[in-house]
Enzyme design. Structure first.
Site, PDB file in Angstrom:
ATOM      1  N   HIS A   3       0.930  -1.258  -0.002  1.00  0.00           N
ATOM      2  CA  HIS A   3      -0.082   0.052   0.070  1.00  0.00           C
ATOM      3  C   HIS A   3       0.826   1.325  -0.069  1.00  0.00           C
ATOM      4  CE1 HIS A   3      -2.375  -3.249   1.857  1.00  0.00           C
ATOM      5  NE2 HIS A   3      -3.530  -2.443   1.443  1.00  0.00           N
ATOM      6  N   ASN A   4       0.460   2.262  -0.752  1.00  0.00           N
ATOM      7  CA  ASN A   4       1.188   3.421  -0.841  1.00  0.00           C
ATOM      8  C   ASN A   4       0.550   4.510  -1.181  1.00  0.00           C
ATOM      9  OD1 ASN A   4       3.197   5.471  -0.915  1.00  0.00           O
ATOM     10  ND2 ASN A   4       4.159   4.912  -2.698  1.00  0.00           N
TER      11      ASN A   4
END
Length: 312
Positions: free
Chosen positions: A64-65
Site C-alpha cells: 500500500h502506498n
C-alpha cells in the site's frame, strides 16, 4: 433463497467485471512466513511526490502506498523476506537515499486497541461508548515452520483466482498433485496459521466507503492505554493503534475512520476529540488524496533479491 452454483459464479464474475471485487485470493500471514513488515511515513518533495512514490513502489514488498494531506505526505506498508540481505532497516535506508526524503519514520503497531464491531447492531451509542475494550500487543505471529512443499503451493496458488467451478485444479496440476491433496495441505496451513483465509477483496471506494480519514492524536505516555481504549469504543472506528512517536511526529494514537464522505469521517473524529478533551493542537487528520499502490503481496518470488541487488 438458495443459489445454484452457476448463479453464484455469474454473480461473482459480474462483481469482478464491475470492479466491485478487486480479486479473489488466498491471504497468507506475512509474519507467519517470516517476513518483516511495517507502516512507514515519509516527508518527500511536496511538489513532485509521484517521483518518490514511484521509487517506493518499485519495491515488491510495498503493498500500500498513499499520498496523504500532511508534511509527512507519503505513507506506505512494506515487507521484506526472511532471506533479505538488506532487511527492513537497510531497505528503508536505501529508499530514503533514493527518494531524497527529508524524514522517514518506522511506525510499527505497539498496542492494538481491540473492539468487537458487532456491538453496534444491538446497542445504542451510550452502551457502545462504555463497551469493554481490551488493549493488547498486536497478535502478530512469530515465524511458523514451513517447508519447500508449502512454498511451492503458495507460489502456485497466490494471486487472483478465477471465478470457476473448480478454482484449485489449476494449481494442483501445476504441482502434480490431486486437488483433494492440495485442499488437505491448505487445511493444514490454516491450522498452522500460515493461511488466514481465501477471500474476495473489495474496492472499498466503489462499494460506497469512499473516505478514510486517519485521525492521529497527541496522547501523553501515561494516558495512552486509557485514552486509546476509549477512542476504540467509538462507532465508525474500525482500527485504533498506538504507534511510536519521534521529535518530528508527536502523535501516539491512530484512529482510522471509514465513512461514505469526508464529513462523516470528520464527525466521528470531532466527537472523539470532544469526548477525550483534545483540542486542535493535539490532533491531525490525514486524508489520502492519491492511491499510488494497492496490491496483495506475493511471496517467495525472485523480485525481492533482484531489487536488493540493484539498490544495495
Amino acid at each position: 433463497a438458495e443459489l445454484e452454483l452457476g448463479d453464484v459464479l455469474a454473480r461473482t464474475q459480474r462483481l469482478l467485471d464491475g470492479r466491485i471485487i478487486r480479486e479473489i485470493t488466498p491471504i497468507f500471514d506475512t509474519r507467519a512466513l517470516g517476513y518483516e513488515s511495517m507502516l512507514v511515513a515519509a516527508k518527500v518533495d511536496a511538489e513532485h511526490p509521484q517521483r518518490a512514490a514511484q521509487i517506493v513502489n518499485s519495491h515488491p514488498g510495498v503493498s500500500h502506498n498513499y499520498l496523504r494531506t500532511h508534511d509527512f505526505n507519503l505513507w506506505f506498508t512494506i515487507a521484506t523476506p526472511p532471506d533479505s540481505e538488506l532487511g527492513l532497516h537497510g531497505t528503508l535506508e536505501a529508499l530514503m537515499r533514493e527518494t531524497g526524503a527529508e524524514s522517514m519514520r518506522e511506525l510499527p503497531t505497539l498496542t492494538l486497541f481491540k473492539i468487537n464491531m458487532n456491538l453496534e447492531m444491538e446497542m445504542g451509542t451510550d452502551a457502545l461508548a462504555a463497551a469493554a475494550v481490551e488493549a493488547a500487543p498486536p497478535r502478530e505471529l512469530d515465524a511458523q515452520p514451513y517447508d519447500e512443499d508449502d512454498k511451492a503451493l503458495i507460489k502456485a496458488l497466490q494471486g487472483p483466482m478465477a471465478a470457476v467451478e473448480r478454482p484449485y485444479d489449476e494449481a494442483a496440476s501445476e504441482l502434480g498433485i490431486a486437488t483433494e491433496e492440495l485442499l488437505e495441505r491448505l487445511r493444514s496451513m490454516v491450522d498452522r496459521k500460515i493461511l488466514r483465509r481465501v477471500a474476495a477483496i473489495l474496492y472499498h471506494r466503489r462499494a460506497g466507503f469512499s473516505a478514510n480519514g486517519m485521525g492521529v492524536w497527541k496522547v501523553p505516555e501515561d494516558e495512552i492505554i486509557e485514552v486509546g481504549a476509549r477512542m476504540a469504543s467509538f462507532r465508525g472506528v474500525p482500527h485504533c493503534y498506538q504507534r511510536p512517536t519521534y521529535e518530528d511526529w508527536p502523535y501516539s494514537v491512530f484512529t482510522m475512520a471509514h465513512g461514505r464522505s469526508k464529513e462523516e469521517c470528520d464527525a466521528v473524529l470531532d466527537s472523539i476529540a470532544e469526548d477525550c478533551g483534545i483540542g486542535p493542537e493535539g490532533r491531525a487528520t490525514l486524508y489520502s488524496s492519491t492511491e499510488y499502490k494497492k496490491i496483495r503481496l506475493h511471496y517467495f518470488t525472485d523480485d525481492y533479491a533482484a531489487w536488493e541487488a540493484e539498490h544495495s
